[in-house]
Design a protein around this motif. Structure first.
Motif, mmCIF file in Angstrom:
data_model
loop_
_atom_site.group_PDB
_atom_site.id
_atom_site.type_symbol
_atom_site.label_atom_id
_atom_site.label_comp_id
_atom_site.label_asym_id
_atom_site.label_seq_id
_atom_site.Cartn_x
_atom_site.Cartn_y
_atom_site.Cartn_z
ATOM 1 N N GLU A 80 2.250 7.221 -6.799
ATOM 2 C CA GLU A 80 0.999 8.546 -7.130
ATOM 3 C C GLU A 80 1.047 9.516 -6.348
ATOM 4 O O GLU A 80 0.590 10.915 -6.593
ATOM 5 N N THR A 81 2.205 9.524 -5.372
ATOM 6 C CA THR A 81 2.478 10.741 -5.026
ATOM 7 C C THR A 81 3.705 11.366 -4.641
ATOM 8 O O THR A 81 4.701 10.509 -5.609
ATOM 9 N N ASP A 82 4.205 12.566 -4.387
ATOM 10 C CA ASP A 82 5.934 13.161 -4.415
ATOM 11 C C ASP A 82 6.449 12.347 -3.149
ATOM 12 O O ASP A 82 7.581 12.362 -2.954
ATOM 13 N N HIS A 83 5.701 11.658 -2.398
ATOM 14 C CA HIS A 83 6.694 11.029 -1.035
ATOM 15 C C HIS A 83 7.214 9.825 -1.822
ATOM 16 O O HIS A 83 6.842 8.975 -1.799
ATOM 17 N N THR A 84 8.380 9.596 -1.282
ATOM 18 C CA THR A 84 8.879 8.200 -0.917
ATOM 19 C C THR A 84 8.658 6.897 -0.213
ATOM 20 O O THR A 84 8.087 7.487 0.404
ATOM 21 N N LEU B 134 7.577 7.134 3.904
ATOM 22 C CA LEU B 134 6.353 7.340 3.538
ATOM 23 C C LEU B 134 6.296 6.245 5.257
ATOM 24 O O LEU B 134 5.842 5.960 5.946
ATOM 25 N N GLU B 135 7.088 5.259 5.466
ATOM 26 C CA GLU B 135 7.538 4.309 6.377
ATOM 27 C C GLU B 135 7.955 4.991 7.733
ATOM 28 O O GLU B 135 7.353 4.497 8.503
ATOM 29 N N ALA B 136 8.866 6.105 7.593
ATOM 30 C CA ALA B 136 9.595 6.284 8.452
ATOM 31 C C ALA B 136 8.007 7.617 9.189
ATOM 32 O O ALA B 136 7.180 7.566 10.341
ATOM 33 N N ILE C 279 2.204 13.197 4.494
ATOM 34 C CA ILE C 279 1.503 11.969 4.496
ATOM 35 C C ILE C 279 0.999 11.984 5.825
ATOM 36 O O ILE C 279 -0.147 11.013 5.474
ATOM 37 N N GLU C 280 0.693 12.696 6.395
ATOM 38 C CA GLU C 280 0.087 12.710 7.359
ATOM 39 C C GLU C 280 -1.386 12.738 6.930
ATOM 40 O O GLU C 280 -2.256 12.760 7.541
ATOM 41 N N MET D 39 0.820 -0.771 0.131
ATOM 42 C CA MET D 39 -0.121 -0.252 -0.208
ATOM 43 C C MET D 39 0.603 0.972 -0.094
ATOM 44 O O MET D 39 0.417 2.100 -1.370
ATOM 45 N N ILE D 40 1.932 0.961 0.841
ATOM 46 C CA ILE D 40 3.268 2.125 0.999
ATOM 47 C C ILE D 40 3.541 2.400 -0.436
ATOM 48 O O ILE D 40 3.478 3.432 -0.638
ATOM 49 N N GLU D 41 3.461 1.670 -1.327
ATOM 50 C CA GLU D 41 4.619 1.511 -2.645
ATOM 51 C C GLU D 41 3.346 2.032 -3.565
ATOM 52 O O GLU D 41 3.936 3.097 -4.530
ATOM 53 N N ALA D 42 2.350 2.273 -3.100
ATOM 54 C CA ALA D 42 1.313 2.097 -4.143
ATOM 55 C C ALA D 42 0.817 4.053 -4.100
ATOM 56 O O ALA D 42 1.144 4.662 -4.955
ATOM 57 N N ILE D 43 1.196 4.236 -2.768
ATOM 58 C CA ILE D 43 1.236 5.499 -2.742
ATOM 59 C C ILE D 43 1.946 6.350 -3.262
ATOM 60 O O ILE D 43 1.872 7.235 -3.608
#
Length: 385
Positions: A156-160, A164-166, A215-216, A149-153
């Motif tokens: 689609e976004t500018d977040h790595t 996201l995991e952090a 991310i939040e 799910m994190i990989e999918a987000i």
């Protein structure tokens, strides 16, 4: 018997009779007092609720614009309405929505006024009008592990993925979420839980009005969707004596096992029946999650893998969710279709076969196991190419 004895006996009788009358009067007035107090309390509660549901200012209504953010729960909406002066009490709004079994509130901009009743406000909130097109739209499929799910987000976004995991795995952040979301409890911080928010981020389409939400903001929009669904199911969860964590855990198993809606409720029935009989759940997706690898087939050594997630090893409901369940799977947990079947076998084409004996289950497995073997071989060939 002497006259003095008669007088003494009569005196004692009159004394007891007097005491009895006094006791009866005390009991009567105490009961009357309780009735009066109950009536006053009941009338007060009725008046308070009636007042809370009535318009804030029917004589001189004031019009105002409000915005309901994406992913808002009834509790959040009630808070917004109270802060804007459109309802007298946001908590009453929340419970009234639950009592009326209302849902389908739309994010967007609204023009409301203080002369509206709570029922009128509820109806208006179902017709949200977004004044601008969303800047970011993405969809998270049902049944993904949180890491995927994190990989999918991230795609689609500018977040790595790392960023996201952090945030998602940060203990301090998770603790702050526990204080804000009723469904989250300290159980998600158990040291044996792989990812605290596994199963809690709702898989769905998300529209954001900004190009790069934080991310939040993304996480909390997804949590709010799950919270809204669980809030509507509170009574059913209480009847089954299931916590939100247990519901999401079972729902994640169902999501990984079933492709069709009707099977979700049937599989839920099998899981409930096994739990009631004290049997291990013994479902393959939990073993794959425990090992950390998607498996086409589960071997005997796999089933012996020691993990609090592996339902071939642990009794009852495993330690936590193993994927992100959709609404249908969540509802299936609290609305199981109980048939008495104890076993099910999922075929590669999505069909699920139900049996009430282990012998029949083994026969189904032997009859259709070749489908999974062939699929695994094809997948291996594709990977090599």
């Amino acid at each position: 018997m002497s006259n003095s004895d008669d007088k003494q006996r009569n005196s004692l009788y009159h004394e007891r009779a007097t005491q009895a009358r006094i006791v009866r009067r005390i009991v009567f007035f105490a009961f009357l007092g309780l009735v009066i107090l109950g009536t006053i309390a009941g009338f007060g509660a009725y008046s308070y609720i009636t007042n809370a549901l009535s318009p804030v200012d029917e004589d001189s209504p004031e019009e105002m614009e409000i915005t309901i953010p994406i992913g808002s729960t009834a509790n959040h909406i009630g808070t917004i309405l109270e802060e804007e002066g459109l309802v007298r009490n946001g908590t009453v709004f929340r419970y009234y929505v639950r009592y009326k079994n209302e849902s389908g509130f739309q994010a967007g901009d609204y023009r409301l006024h203080t002369g509206m009743t709570m029922d009128e406000i509820i109806e208006s909130l179902k017709d949200g009008t977004v004044m601008q097109d969303p800047e970011l739209v993405f969809t998270i499929p049902e049944g993904l592990w949180l890491e995927h799910m994190i990989e999918a987000i991230a795609k689609e976004t500018d977040h790595t993925v790392e960023d996201l995991e952090a945030v998602i795995h940060d203990k301090d952040y998770v603790e702050s979420l526990i204080e804000r979301y009723d469904m989250l409890t300290e159980v998600v911080l158990d040291e044996d839980i792989r990812y605290p928010l596994e199963g809690y981020l709702f898989p769905a389409r998300y529209d954001f009005m900004v190009e790069n939400p934080s991310i939040e903001e993304i996480v909390e929009a997804m949590l709010s969707r799950t919270q809204a669904i669980l809030t509507n199911l509170e009574e059913e969860m209480d009847e089954l004596e299931l916590t939100p964590h247990e519901v999401l855990t079972l729902a994640s198993i169902i999501e990984r096992e079933a492709q069709k809606s009707e099977d979700r409720y049937m599989i839920s029935g099998v899981l409930h029946t096994r739990l009631e009989r004290g049997m291990k759940l013994q479902v393959d997706p939990t073993t794959a999650y425990a090992i950390g690898e998607h498996l086409y087939m589960t071997s005997i050594p796999d089933t012996q893998y020691d993990s609090p997630y592996n339902t071939y090893v642990v009794d009852g409901i495993p330690i936590g969710p193993i994927a992100g369940p959709g609404q249908d799977s969540i509802e299936a947990v609290v609305r199981p279709e109980i048939t008495g079947d104890l076993y099910f076998y999922a075929r590669i084409n999505g069909d699920v076969l139900y049996t009430d004996t282990y012998e029949e289950h083994l026969a189904n497995r032997d009859r259709y196991r070749h489908e999974w073997i062939e699929a695994a071989e094809e997948a291996e060939q594709e990977d090599e190419e």
